[in-house]
Design a protein around this motif. Structure first.
Motif, PDB file in Angstrom:
ATOM      1  N   ALA A  34       0.833  -1.210   0.000  1.00  0.00           N
ATOM      2  CA  ALA A  34       0.000   0.000   0.000  1.00  0.00           C
ATOM      3  C   ALA A  34       0.863   1.254   0.000  1.00  0.00           C
ATOM      4  O   ALA A  34       0.567   2.234  -0.704  1.00  0.00           O
ATOM      5  CB  ALA A  34      -0.919  -0.018   1.219  1.00  0.00           C
ATOM      6  N   LEU A  35       1.942   1.225   0.762  1.00  0.00           N
ATOM      7  CA  LEU A  35       2.822   2.396   0.821  1.00  0.00           C
ATOM      8  C   LEU A  35       3.579   2.593  -0.493  1.00  0.00           C
ATOM      9  O   LEU A  35       3.830   3.732  -0.907  1.00  0.00           O
ATOM     10  CB  LEU A  35       3.802   2.240   1.983  1.00  0.00           C
ATOM     11  CG  LEU A  35       3.185   2.424   3.375  1.00  0.00           C
ATOM     12  CD1 LEU A  35       4.152   1.958   4.449  1.00  0.00           C
ATOM     13  CD2 LEU A  35       2.795   3.878   3.601  1.00  0.00           C
ATOM     14  N   LEU A  36       3.946   1.505  -1.144  1.00  0.00           N
ATOM     15  CA  LEU A  36       4.627   1.624  -2.436  1.00  0.00           C
ATOM     16  C   LEU A  36       3.700   2.269  -3.455  1.00  0.00           C
ATOM     17  O   LEU A  36       4.112   3.173  -4.213  1.00  0.00           O
ATOM     18  CB  LEU A  36       5.072   0.244  -2.923  1.00  0.00           C
ATOM     19  CG  LEU A  36       5.727   0.201  -4.310  1.00  0.00           C
ATOM     20  CD1 LEU A  36       6.969   1.083  -4.349  1.00  0.00           C
ATOM     21  CD2 LEU A  36       6.082  -1.237  -4.690  1.00  0.00           C
ATOM     22  N   THR A  73      18.524   1.636 -19.019  1.00  0.00           N
ATOM     23  CA  THR A  73      18.510   0.969 -17.713  1.00  0.00           C
ATOM     24  C   THR A  73      17.224   0.172 -17.526  1.00  0.00           C
ATOM     25  O   THR A  73      17.235  -0.954 -17.006  1.00  0.00           O
ATOM     26  CB  THR A  73      18.646   2.008 -16.581  1.00  0.00           C
ATOM     27  OG1 THR A  73      19.825   2.785 -16.792  1.00  0.00           O
ATOM     28  CG2 THR A  73      18.730   1.311 -15.234  1.00  0.00           C
ATOM     29  N   GLY A  74      16.100   0.758 -17.957  1.00  0.00           N
ATOM     30  CA  GLY A  74      14.818   0.066 -17.834  1.00  0.00           C
ATOM     31  C   GLY A  74      14.786  -1.225 -18.622  1.00  0.00           C
ATOM     32  O   GLY A  74      14.326  -2.256 -18.125  1.00  0.00           O
ATOM     33  N   TRP A  75      15.293  -1.184 -19.871  1.00  0.00           N
ATOM     34  CA  TRP A  75      15.339  -2.404 -20.670  1.00  0.00           C
ATOM     35  C   TRP A  75      16.242  -3.442 -20.009  1.00  0.00           C
ATOM     36  O   TRP A  75      15.944  -4.658 -20.029  1.00  0.00           O
ATOM     37  CB  TRP A  75      15.840  -2.106 -22.074  1.00  0.00           C
ATOM     38  CG  TRP A  75      14.799  -1.556 -22.990  1.00  0.00           C
ATOM     39  CD1 TRP A  75      14.791  -0.327 -23.590  1.00  0.00           C
ATOM     40  CD2 TRP A  75      13.607  -2.214 -23.429  1.00  0.00           C
ATOM     41  NE1 TRP A  75      13.662  -0.168 -24.361  1.00  0.00           N
ATOM     42  CE2 TRP A  75      12.911  -1.320 -24.287  1.00  0.00           C
ATOM     43  CE3 TRP A  75      13.049  -3.460 -23.172  1.00  0.00           C
ATOM     44  CZ2 TRP A  75      11.703  -1.644 -24.881  1.00  0.00           C
ATOM     45  CZ3 TRP A  75      11.843  -3.792 -23.773  1.00  0.00           C
ATOM     46  CH2 TRP A  75      11.177  -2.895 -24.607  1.00  0.00           C
ATOM     47  N   MET A  91      16.936  -3.796 -16.708  1.00  0.00           N
ATOM     48  CA  MET A  91      16.275  -4.369 -15.539  1.00  0.00           C
ATOM     49  C   MET A  91      15.142  -5.316 -15.943  1.00  0.00           C
ATOM     50  O   MET A  91      14.986  -6.400 -15.375  1.00  0.00           O
ATOM     51  CB  MET A  91      15.723  -3.248 -14.661  1.00  0.00           C
ATOM     52  CG  MET A  91      16.766  -2.334 -14.056  1.00  0.00           C
ATOM     53  SD  MET A  91      17.803  -3.195 -12.841  1.00  0.00           S
ATOM     54  CE  MET A  91      16.629  -3.417 -11.508  1.00  0.00           C
ATOM     55  N   THR A  92      14.378  -4.899 -16.946  1.00  0.00           N
ATOM     56  CA  THR A  92      13.293  -5.759 -17.417  1.00  0.00           C
ATOM     57  C   THR A  92      13.840  -7.050 -17.996  1.00  0.00           C
ATOM     58  O   THR A  92      13.278  -8.141 -17.784  1.00  0.00           O
ATOM     59  CB  THR A  92      12.443  -5.026 -18.475  1.00  0.00           C
ATOM     60  OG1 THR A  92      11.979  -3.784 -17.932  1.00  0.00           O
ATOM     61  CG2 THR A  92      11.261  -5.873 -18.901  1.00  0.00           C
ATOM     62  N   GLY A  93      14.944  -6.941 -18.722  1.00  0.00           N
ATOM     63  CA  GLY A  93      15.566  -8.143 -19.284  1.00  0.00           C
ATOM     64  C   GLY A  93      16.054  -9.086 -18.207  1.00  0.00           C
ATOM     65  O   GLY A  93      15.900 -10.315 -18.317  1.00  0.00           O
ATOM     66  N   ILE A  94      16.632  -8.524 -17.142  1.00  0.00           N
ATOM     67  CA  ILE A  94      17.100  -9.367 -16.030  1.00  0.00           C
ATOM     68  C   ILE A  94      15.912 -10.088 -15.387  1.00  0.00           C
ATOM     69  O   ILE A  94      15.963 -11.288 -15.100  1.00  0.00           O
ATOM     70  CB  ILE A  94      17.840  -8.505 -14.989  1.00  0.00           C
ATOM     71  CG1 ILE A  94      19.166  -8.000 -15.565  1.00  0.00           C
ATOM     72  CG2 ILE A  94      18.098  -9.307 -13.708  1.00  0.00           C
ATOM     73  CD1 ILE A  94      19.885  -7.009 -14.674  1.00  0.00           C
ATOM     74  N   GLY A  95      14.825  -9.323 -15.153  1.00  0.00           N
ATOM     75  CA  GLY A  95      13.655  -9.938 -14.553  1.00  0.00           C
ATOM     76  C   GLY A  95      13.067 -11.027 -15.423  1.00  0.00           C
ATOM     77  O   GLY A  95      12.720 -12.111 -14.945  1.00  0.00           O
ATOM     78  N   ALA A  96      12.956 -10.753 -16.739  1.00  0.00           N
ATOM     79  CA  ALA A  96      12.372 -11.735 -17.649  1.00  0.00           C
ATOM     80  C   ALA A  96      13.236 -12.985 -17.763  1.00  0.00           C
ATOM     81  O   ALA A  96      12.732 -14.116 -17.736  1.00  0.00           O
ATOM     82  CB  ALA A  96      12.164 -11.105 -19.021  1.00  0.00           C
ATOM     83  N   SER A  97      14.556 -12.798 -17.887  1.00  0.00           N
ATOM     84  CA  SER A  97      15.448 -13.954 -18.021  1.00  0.00           C
ATOM     85  C   SER A  97      15.462 -14.791 -16.742  1.00  0.00           C
ATOM     86  O   SER A  97      15.523 -16.027 -16.798  1.00  0.00           O
ATOM     87  CB  SER A  97      16.863 -13.495 -18.372  1.00  0.00           C
ATOM     88  OG  SER A  97      17.372 -12.615 -17.380  1.00  0.00           O
ATOM     89  N   SER A  98      15.397 -14.123 -15.590  1.00  0.00           N
ATOM     90  CA  SER A  98      15.354 -14.863 -14.330  1.00  0.00           C
ATOM     91  C   SER A  98      14.069 -15.672 -14.228  1.00  0.00           C
ATOM     92  O   SER A  98      14.076 -16.827 -13.768  1.00  0.00           O
ATOM     93  CB  SER A  98      15.450 -13.888 -13.147  1.00  0.00           C
ATOM     94  OG  SER A  98      16.665 -13.174 -13.184  1.00  0.00           O
ATOM     95  N   ALA A 100      11.806  -6.714 -12.565  1.00  0.00           N
ATOM     96  CA  ALA A 100      10.814  -6.419 -13.605  1.00  0.00           C
ATOM     97  C   ALA A 100      10.018  -5.165 -13.268  1.00  0.00           C
ATOM     98  O   ALA A 100       9.765  -4.324 -14.140  1.00  0.00           O
ATOM     99  CB  ALA A 100       9.877  -7.614 -13.782  1.00  0.00           C
ATOM    100  N   ILE A 101       9.609  -5.040 -12.001  1.00  0.00           N
ATOM    101  CA  ILE A 101       8.836  -3.855 -11.600  1.00  0.00           C
ATOM    102  C   ILE A 101       9.687  -2.588 -11.740  1.00  0.00           C
ATOM    103  O   ILE A 101       9.217  -1.562 -12.243  1.00  0.00           O
ATOM    104  CB  ILE A 101       8.325  -4.019 -10.162  1.00  0.00           C
ATOM    105  CG1 ILE A 101       7.266  -5.130 -10.117  1.00  0.00           C
ATOM    106  CG2 ILE A 101       7.733  -2.716  -9.637  1.00  0.00           C
ATOM    107  CD1 ILE A 101       6.847  -5.510  -8.721  1.00  0.00           C
ATOM    108  N   ALA A 102      10.947  -2.676 -11.285  1.00  0.00           N
ATOM    109  CA  ALA A 102      11.835  -1.513 -11.427  1.00  0.00           C
ATOM    110  C   ALA A 102      12.054  -1.175 -12.901  1.00  0.00           C
ATOM    111  O   ALA A 102      12.039   0.001 -13.295  1.00  0.00           O
ATOM    112  CB  ALA A 102      13.173  -1.800 -10.745  1.00  0.00           C
ATOM    113  N   GLY A 103      12.222  -2.212 -13.732  1.00  0.00           N
ATOM    114  CA  GLY A 103      12.421  -1.969 -15.155  1.00  0.00           C
ATOM    115  C   GLY A 103      11.212  -1.328 -15.811  1.00  0.00           C
ATOM    116  O   GLY A 103      11.344  -0.391 -16.606  1.00  0.00           O
ATOM    117  N   LEU A 104      10.026  -1.811 -15.465  1.00  0.00           N
ATOM    118  CA  LEU A 104       8.805  -1.233 -16.040  1.00  0.00           C
ATOM    119  C   LEU A 104       8.604   0.206 -15.570  1.00  0.00           C
ATOM    120  O   LEU A 104       8.104   1.042 -16.337  1.00  0.00           O
ATOM    121  CB  LEU A 104       7.605  -2.092 -15.663  1.00  0.00           C
ATOM    122  CG  LEU A 104       7.517  -3.455 -16.370  1.00  0.00           C
ATOM    123  CD1 LEU A 104       6.360  -4.259 -15.819  1.00  0.00           C
ATOM    124  CD2 LEU A 104       7.369  -3.270 -17.880  1.00  0.00           C
ATOM    125  N   ALA A 105       8.967   0.488 -14.315  1.00  0.00           N
ATOM    126  CA  ALA A 105       8.844   1.862 -13.827  1.00  0.00           C
ATOM    127  C   ALA A 105       9.745   2.809 -14.614  1.00  0.00           C
ATOM    128  O   ALA A 105       9.368   3.944 -14.926  1.00  0.00           O
ATOM    129  CB  ALA A 105       9.194   1.913 -12.334  1.00  0.00           C
TER     130      ALA A 105
END
Length: 847
Positions: free
Chosen positions: A275-277, A412-414, A416-423, A444-449
């Motif tokens: 909720a705070l996020l 940077t976003g791509w 982070m998203t790539g790291i999340g997706a590959s993981s 993934a959330i950080a990358g999408l942000a």
């Protein structure tokens, strides 16, 4: 020049309407945190007081020795003590009193109705002060074998009065006369429990203890050092007994009872963080919009001599005022919310002690730190942007649109998203763990942000194509969302996070429930299952049920299961005890190696997964620590298919004979029933139900009901989490309303021109509402997609410990989508009405 702190205060008050929804979002987040802290602090304090009260007058307690006191929140049952031990303790110098105590389970029945509380049905011997924790509220203590004292709370709830006859069902069943009503400490009884107090001989008779007792309560003589007395008592009675200080017993019992509270606290804090996020995203977005709208004003300040640092601290000062005000309001609401959270948890089957609320100083500090910290931290980015702009550049900057984001941010976003997706792909491929799923989700959330501003224009135009069917208002709504990508992305991401959590929990819970159902129905071939209606962790089903049902001519076989806990180093595991002769007749177990009958000799059967993890094979031994007998090395005599072990609820299977040698508990968990050949289901059900009339807590279930009982806790947790997650959805919807309301201010001239060229009020309202729906749909696509993806990853990671398959509940997710879309439409109503009310000429004249 006006001092900056006065200017900060003046600006905050002047823009209080713009900051109102931000304030409410912070208030809700702080309320959630405060309520969670108050609820858990209160529950823990009440449990401490409850167990301190139970041992308040006792200096030492003598019980049978055990290797450990509790496991998974359940205290172990100990062997009774011989009555001769009491005299030996009384003879120890320094002992003022040594009172035998008997305690067990005994259901109460009044007016022909059995009282089955959510908690314990306590039957105990009456002990006067200072040993006894119960005090008379009315009547007399029990003096004869047919007399009973009932707790005042149970008497009030079930209209029991002095002189009434109450039936007590324990190992023996007797009808006793109520001679007194008792309270526990300052309360009228034990929370969620019933209490029956009788004489010592009556308690021994009802529990079939003969002359034995459960424990001995020792009171030290005046001036006697308790620690030295403990040493003397231990020396006098020898080994095999545990002599513990009363306060240690209370602390140990409270710690076991707090396990459920600790789990609830962890869940509440996780939801509060979510909720705070979401609130932080709303705060950052709001301040970013407000700063953009104030660029000309800030430029004037810079031109008048204000430094970048002064502008920075001015904006942060506004955030500080918002955070402080929200924290004060949130703390006040949190106190009221704590009681509501307790009632809500109770509605979903999580019973917590009732009593006065505890507001600790730590709660106040944490609430202020969270409220102020989140608000100020979220405003740092907009404040730095405001302070870094040169005066002339700010004068010329348009506030109408926002840039899609810098190149570094996009790269940077791509990444982070790539790291999340590959993981996530690695986890789905079977080479990951839950920790990797969590890391992938964060990346993934950080990358999408970071990617949001770059992707939003294309996504908004693509997803918003259906709006074109509504004409010009729909196309304008689509373009409006696309041309302000930063604010649209931030607003959509806030809602997407809430929807992702709900989707994740829904898919994961459904997958687990489906796995339980499939494994159970595949393995269990019994026609009926008898279980306790209270679904106790260790069973709660009288062992007489098995014998009584098994004697019926309508029943071909009745096979019982028991559960127990054992220590595996510092960890606790569960096991299942079965009858290897009758179990194959009510199940279709498939052994991977060995023979189930071999457990009759004292061995253990392991699930294949457990054997692989421990590198064990047939013939190896497994050290298992039992509370009653300590560490025993059981030979591995068989390996069971994982799905079959899952149907029996544990990875470790022993015989009932081995169980009886290592456990004091004498309660069954389930009785599997196979109907005799030629007997109809109706006839069998009627006969079994009649036999269970003397066992009020025993419930006859078919397979569907048995599966529902096993998955009930999942439904309860999912229901509670879903209700609480609605708070994050509410905050996110405020973000949509706030974003659109603030955009109306900066688009005033644009709106005036649209009205001047012929747009009607209705078309204008639909344009604003269409933009709100587009943001909601964008959030739905991202949020539901993330939720399903990471639920799939979690299911895959859990597949290493249990056989799970991904199940996507389309109906429930469609309902989530429909509710979110409708909520988006509602979120745009207030800004749409405000836009429609603007005076055309005044709006056109706005600069």
């Amino acid at each position: 020049m006006i001092p900056m702190w006065r200017l900060t205060l003046r600006n905050t008050l002047a823009r209080r309407a713009r900051l109102a929804l931000t304030l409410i979002a912070v208030v809700l987040g702080v309320t959630f945190v405060t309520g969670s802290l108050i609820l858990t602090d209160t529950s823990q304090r009440l449990l401490d007081e409850q167990f301190r009260t139970s041992t308040a007058g006792v200096d030492l307690t003598v019980r049978d020795a055990a290797a450990f006191d509790s496991a998974m929140g359940v205290e172990v049952e100990r062997d009774p003590l011989p009555a001769t031990l009491v005299d030996r303790i009384r003879a120890v110098p320094g002992v003022a009193a040594a009172r035998p105590v008997v305690r067990g389970q005994g259901l109460l029945s009044a007016d022909g109705k059995t009282i089955v509380p959510p908690g314990a049905s306590l039957l105990a011997s009456w002990e006067p002060a200072p040993v006894g924790a119960f005090t008379l509220r009315a009547g007399d203590p029990p003096a004869a074998d047919d007399e009973l004292v009932v707790d005042a709370d149970t008497a009030r709830r079930h209209h029991i009065e002095l002189g009434d006859t109450v039936t007590v069902r324990a190992e023996q069943t007797e009808s006793l006369r109520v001679v007194g009503l008792a309270g526990f400490g300052d309360g009228p009884g034990l929370p969620n429990s019933t209490v029956g107090l009788v004489t010592l001989p009556t308690a021994q008779h009802l529990l079939k203890l003969g002359g034995d007792v459960s424990e001995v309560a020792v009171v030290a003589a005046d001036g006697t050092d308790v620690q030295r007395l403990r040493d003397r008592v231990e020396a006098a009675i020898g080994s095999g007994y545990a002599v513990s200080a009363g306060q240690d017993i209370a602390a140990s019992s409270a710690a076991a009872a707090k396990t459920q509270v600790d789990h609830l606290q962890l869940m509440l804090f996780a939801l509060a963080a979510a909720a705070l996020l979401v609130g932080a995203l709303l705060i950052a977005n709001t301040f970013s919009i407000v700063i953009t709208q104030r660029t000309r004003e800030l430029a004037v300040l810079r031109a008048a001599g204000a430094t970048g640092a002064q502008v920075l601290w001015s904006v942060l000062g506004e955030a500080l005022l918002v955070g402080f005000t929200a924290s004060v309001a949130g703390i006040g609401l949190g106190v009221a919310t704590a009681a509501g959270l307790r009632d809500l948890a109770g509605a979903f089957g999580i019973t917590l002690p009732d009593g006065g609320l505890v507001v600790a100083p730590r709660t106040m500090i944490v609430a202020f730190a969270v409220g102020v910290g989140v608000t100020v931290f979220s405003a740092i980015g907009p404040a730095r942007r405001a302070a870094s702009v040169a005066p002339v550049e700010a004068m010329r900057r348009s506030a109408a649109a926002s840039a899609p984001g810098g190149r570094v941010r996009t790269i940077t976003g791509w990444g982070m998203t790539g790291i999340g997706a590959s993981s996530l792909v690695a986890v789905l491929a079977g080479s990951g763990s839950l920790a990797l799923v969590g890391a992938a989700a964060l990346a993934a959330i950080a990358g999408l942000a970071l990617l949001g501003p770059a992707l939003t224009p294309r996504l908004a135009r693509l997803i918003g194509r259906p709006l074109d069917a509504t004409g010009i208002p729909g196309r304008l709504a689509r373009e409006s969302a696309a041309r302000t990508p930063r604010r649209t992305a931030a607003t959509a991401l806030a809602l997407a996070l809430g929807l992702a959590l709900i989707s994740f929990m829904t898919v994961l819970a459904t997958s687990i429930k489906d796995s339980i159902q499939r494994s159970y129905t595949e393995v269990i071939t019994a026609d009926y299952v008898i279980e306790s209606a209270r679904n106790e962790m260790l069973g709660g089903l009288s062992h007489h049920v098995h014998h009584h049902v098994g004697e019926l001519p309508e029943v071909a076989v009745a096979s019982r299961l028991r559960y127990g806990h054992w220590k595996d180093g510092a960890h606790t595991n569960a096991l299942t005890a079965v009858d290897p002769v009758t179990l194959p007749r009510v199940t279709s177990l498939r052994m991977a190696a060995g023979d189930l009958n071999a457990i009759s000799g004292g061995g253990v059967v392991l699930a294949e997964r457990a054997a692989r993890e421990r590198h064990l094979a047939l013939g190896d031994s497994l050290p298992m620590t039992f509370s009653r007998t300590g560490t025993q090395r059981l030979p591995v005599v068989g390996l069971l298919r994982d799905r079959d072990a899952q149907a029996l609820s544990t990875d470790y299977i022993i015989s009932l004979d081995t169980y009886s040698r290592n456990y004091r508990e004498n309660m069954d968990a389930s009785v599997f029933v196979k109907v005799a050949d030629g007997v109809s289901d109706a006839a069998a059900k009627k006969a079994i139900t009649a036999k269970l009339a003397d066992h009020p807590t025993a419930q006859l279930r078919d397979q569907a009901a048995a599966v529902a009982g096993r998955t009930m806790s999942i439904d309860q947790i999912l229901g509670l989490v879903s209700v609480l997650l609605m708070l994050t959805i509410l905050i996110a919807l405020m973000g949509i309303t706030n974003t659109l309301a603030l955009s109306i201010i900066e688009r005033t001239r644009e709106i005036g021109l649209l009205r001047a060229v012929g747009m009607t009020r209705g078309q204008l309202r639909w344009m604003i509402r269409g933009e709100a729906v587009l943001i909601a749909v964008l959030a739905i696509v991202v949020g539901v997609g993330l939720g399903i993806a990471f639920a799939a990853g979690t299911v895959s990671a859990l597949g290493s410990t249990a056989e799970l398959a991904l199940v996507v509940p389309a109906g429930r997710l469609v309902l989530v989508v429909a509710v979110a879309t409708l909520a988006g439409l509602l979120a745009g109503m207030l800004p749409a009405r405000r836009a429609a009310k603007l005076d055309v000429l005044t709006a056109i004249a706005t600069s």
